[in-house]
Design a protein around this motif. Structure first.
Motif, short mmCIF file in Angstrom:
data_model
loop_
_atom_site.label_atom_id
_atom_site.label_comp_id
_atom_site.label_asym_id
_atom_site.label_seq_id
_atom_site.Cartn_x
_atom_site.Cartn_y
_atom_site.Cartn_z
N LEU A 147 0.84 -1.21 0.00
CA LEU A 147 0.00 0.00 0.00
C LEU A 147 0.87 1.26 0.00
N ASN A 148 1.97 1.22 0.73
CA ASN A 148 2.89 2.36 0.74
C ASN A 148 3.36 2.70 -0.68
N GLY A 149 3.74 1.67 -1.42
CA GLY A 149 4.18 1.89 -2.81
C GLY A 149 3.06 2.42 -3.68
N LEU A 150 1.87 1.87 -3.51
CA LEU A 150 0.72 2.32 -4.31
C LEU A 150 0.39 3.78 -3.98
N ASN A 151 0.40 4.12 -2.70
CA ASN A 151 0.11 5.50 -2.28
C ASN A 151 1.05 6.48 -2.99
N ILE A 152 2.34 6.17 -2.88
CA ILE A 152 3.35 7.11 -3.37
C ILE A 152 3.31 7.20 -4.90
N TRP A 153 3.11 6.04 -5.57
CA TRP A 153 3.06 6.07 -7.03
C TRP A 153 1.80 6.81 -7.51
N ALA A 154 0.67 6.57 -6.85
CA ALA A 154 -0.58 7.25 -7.23
C ALA A 154 -0.44 8.76 -7.03
N GLU A 155 0.20 9.14 -5.95
CA GLU A 155 0.40 10.58 -5.71
C GLU A 155 1.35 11.17 -6.75
N ALA A 163 -4.54 4.33 -7.76
CA ALA A 163 -5.29 4.87 -6.62
C ALA A 163 -6.41 3.91 -6.24
N GLU A 164 -7.04 3.32 -7.22
CA GLU A 164 -8.12 2.36 -6.94
C GLU A 164 -7.56 1.09 -6.29
N ALA A 165 -6.42 0.66 -6.75
CA ALA A 165 -5.77 -0.51 -6.12
C ALA A 165 -5.44 -0.20 -4.66
N ALA A 166 -5.00 1.02 -4.42
CA ALA A 166 -4.69 1.42 -3.03
C ALA A 166 -5.96 1.42 -2.20
N TRP A 202 0.94 2.83 6.96
CA TRP A 202 0.68 3.07 5.53
C TRP A 202 -0.82 3.22 5.29
N LEU A 203 -1.60 2.61 6.18
CA LEU A 203 -3.05 2.84 6.12
C LEU A 203 -3.33 4.30 6.51
N ALA A 204 -2.64 4.77 7.53
CA ALA A 204 -2.78 6.18 7.92
C ALA A 204 -2.32 7.09 6.79
N GLU A 205 -1.21 6.70 6.14
CA GLU A 205 -0.71 7.49 5.01
C GLU A 205 -1.77 7.56 3.91
N TYR A 206 -2.40 6.40 3.63
CA TYR A 206 -3.48 6.38 2.63
C TYR A 206 -4.62 7.30 3.09
N GLY A 207 -5.00 7.19 4.36
CA GLY A 207 -6.11 7.99 4.89
C GLY A 207 -5.88 9.48 4.76
#
Lengths: 404, 250
Positions: A147-155, A163-166, A202-207
């Motif tokens: 999720l950390n990787g998805l967050n950062i790549w989506a951003e 972003a949807e995968a995240a 990383w959940l908090a990062e996503y949030g």
């Protein structure tokens, strides 16, 4: 008898290490001889950064699927791609692209994303373990790291499918969280661990990134649960080890000690929970004292921060350096920078910079010496990742200090 | 007042402390020398492994010039404490250590009023309990804030007041009662070496000044106990931070 046993073990280790393979003998010799080689040759942080980055390139290029090989094993060579760590290597790749002014690192991050997205399970989870071992069994912890990787790549790219995968990964994580905030489902023997704070951070990062209140609340609930595990006197987090025997003995390897502290610290910062930052600082300060007094960081410590195993866990060193540097950013205490520099030095010292084998040259072994219990005879990609992250953070801090 | 310096016979620190005291007209009643004990074979091997490995197994690598910080310039050679004691006619008590019953009995027989720490090793509680007034130490930072190592450097790097402290030793690290502190202006110091040189001279002079006052009054000045939470423990400053400090000072 003791000597005979030690001699047998040494011979067994040597056979296991395949000393006939290119570079293996030199690497083994390096464990006991000429340990100041790197400092004597005057290698700079920049040299170590570039050599480690080259090792990561080799780890990714050793595979055909775009993922990063989990580790180089002395007895088996490169292992298969590891989705978990390929995930959290994405922000490192992007940092390297910027720092080295080398867009090929962005391409590497893209390859990692392309490797990860098809692995996502129907319910949003990602599988645990390396790709050769498992593609079906979901893992909350590994999903968190990805999720950390998805967050950062989506951003970074704004790509909607990432972003949807995240989102799907985050909401699957929330769905498997227990009422008390802990994670037990899909963990070994349904036993919760404190180091899952490195999942919920990383959940908090996503949030925070995607303004998802449910994700922030779930991370907050987990944080509350982890904070109940901290010994108020010593600062040690119970259940921060890998295994049941660690929980029973109150011991942990520095890798998971650092996972726990980093998770608590990052959640404290993201969720604006000063109590969590204080808790992380309390534990990190105790680890710092051990490093300063002992002049090395034991790879495994007990709940009084005493030595349980002397061999260093090098990824733990790099992770602790990152924690101390981040704490310096927040608290301004230069003693944290001092400890971080020393912990980084210990990794630099153990790094084989000139080995002819690309699986060894620039890699960071699990343990120092390499026959320590943490990842016996292996160089994992996450040790390289955290070492690069630590070097980059150190560089930023020293530049800021030099500027005044 | 019976004053003794705790040192090693090979330590030059004993000499610099004694010289600072003599400038205030204080001649110690004697030195107590703890014997130098080389590490045993096992510790030597362990130390060798920890500090670079076994050289015969791999050729040494030539050191790159400038790869580490240059050492501080050395001043005029200072004689060892043993040489100083001999030339100045100061009595010496040799003990094998500072912890055994036999050593402590020999030290008790000196009937000391005060000890001055002057290069000895770690001092344990039974030894510290012997002198009537206590064991004095000069510290290169302002206590209670700056405990531990390289505190002059840490003070400057943190942009805080530099200074020194004269305090009594207890079994902790720089946690004993404070007898006096003094601010030292180091704004003209342009290098770490200059900073340390100035601070060292200042702390020894301050130690001698406080000891002279004790000799004059026959008693200690008012003692300020330290609370653990009032201070910070500092450790050896890493070379990267020393480089930052050197640039700031220059």
């Amino acid at each position: 008898m003791g000597l005979l046993r030690d001699a047998r073990r040494a011979v067994g280790n040597a056979v296991h290490a395949r000393l006939g393979q290119p570079g293996h003998r030199d690497f083994y010799l390096f464990q006991v001889a000429d340990r100041n080689r790197n400092a004597a040759k005057g290698y700079s942080d920049e040299d170590h950064l570039k050599r480690t980055a080259a090792w990561l390139q080799a780890a990714q290029d050793s595979q055909q699927d775009g993922g990063f090989s989990g580790r180089y094993k002395l007895h088996a060579g490169w292992t298969s791609s590891y989705p978990e760590t390929t995930g959290y290597l994405i922000p490192t790749c992007l940092d390297l692209a910027k720092r080295l002014a080398d867009p090929s690192w962005e391409t590497r991050a893209q390859r990692a994303i392309d490797f990860l997205l098809p692995l996502q399970l129907a319910d949003g989870a990602f599988p645990g373990g390396e790709i050769a071992e498992n593609t079906e069994k979901p893992s909350p912890f590994n999903t968190g790291q990805i999720l950390n990787g998805l967050n950062i790549w989506a951003e970074h790219t704004g790509e909607a499918d990432v972003a949807e995968a995240a989102r799907r990964a985050a909401h699957w994580l929330i769905s498997v969280q227990d009422e008390d905030g802990a994670f037990r489902q899909h963990f070994y023997a349904n036993q919760p661990s404190a180091y899952s704070s490195h999942l919920t951070c990383w959940l908090a990062e996503y949030g925070v990134m995607f303004d998802d209140a449910k994700a922030r609340a779930a991370a907050g609930r987990h944080l509350d649960w982890v904070l109940t595990l901290q010994d108020p006197d010593t600062g040690f987090f119970a259940r921060s080890g890998f295994f049941d025997r660690d929980h029973e003995n109150g011991t942990a390897v520095t890798h998971t000690i650092a996972y726990t502290i980093w998770g608590v610290l990052l959640m404290g910062l993201l969720l604006q929970r000063e109590d969590a930052v204080d808790a992380a600082e309390r534990a990190a300060t105790k680890v710092l004292e051990r490093l300063e007094i002992l002049k090395f960081l034991p790879g495994r410590m007990n709940s009084n921060w005493r030595i349980d195993e002397r061999a260093q866990c090098l990824t733990g060193n790099a992770q602790m350096a990152l924690i101390w540097l981040r704490l310096y950013d927040e608290r301004g205490d230069l003693r944290f920078v001092n400890g971080a520099c020393k912990a980084i030095d210990l990794v630099k010292r153990a790094q084989a910079m000139d080995n002819p084998n690309p699986g060894i040259r620039g890699g960071v072994s699990g343990s120092d010496p390499v026959w320590g219990s943490y990842l016996f005879h292996a160089l994992p990609n996450w040790a390289a990742k955290f070492f690069i992250d630590a070097l980059l953070h150190k560089e930023r801090v020293l530049a800021k200090l030099a500027a005044g | 007042m019976r004053i003794f310096l705790l040192s090693h016979d090979r330590a030059r620190r004993g000499t610099t402390v004694a010289r600072a005291l003599s400038e205030r007209g204080i001649v110690p009643d004697g030195y107590v020398f703890e014997a130098y004990r080389p590490p045993n074979l096992r510790r030597r091997v362990e130390g060798r492994l920890a500090n670079g490995g076994i050289p015969v197994l791999a050729p040494p690598t030539p050191r790159v010039p400038g790869a580490s910080l240059a050492p501080a310039p050395s001043g005029p050679a200072v004689p060892t404490a043993a040489e100083h004691a001999k030339t100045q006619g100061i009595a010496v008590t040799h003990v094998p250590d500072l912890t055994s019953d036999g050593s402590l009995a020999a030290i008790r027989a000196l009937k000391a009023d005060i000890f001055v720490h002057a290069g000895a090793g770690i001092l344990r509680a039974p030894l510290l309990a012997i002198p009537r007034l206590g064991t004095m130490n000069a510290h290169m930072g302002i206590l209670p804030r700056y405990r531990g190592m390289n505190v002059a450097e840490w003070s400057r790097l943190e942009g805080r007041q530099t200074g020194c402290t004269v305090h009594l030793l207890d079994p902790g690290i720089d946690t004993g009662d404070i007898l006096a502190t003094r601010d030292i202006d180091t704004s003209e110091c342009r290098s770490i070496a200059a900073l340390r040189e100035k601070m060292d001279a200042a702390q020894l002079s301050f130690l001698a000044e406080i000891l002279a006052e004790i000799v004059r009054t026959g008693d200690l000045p008012p003692r300020q106990p330290q609370r653990h939470e009032d201070g910070r423990q500092y450790f050896t400053m890493h070379d990267d931070l020393k480089r930052v400090l050197e640039r700031r000072l220059s």
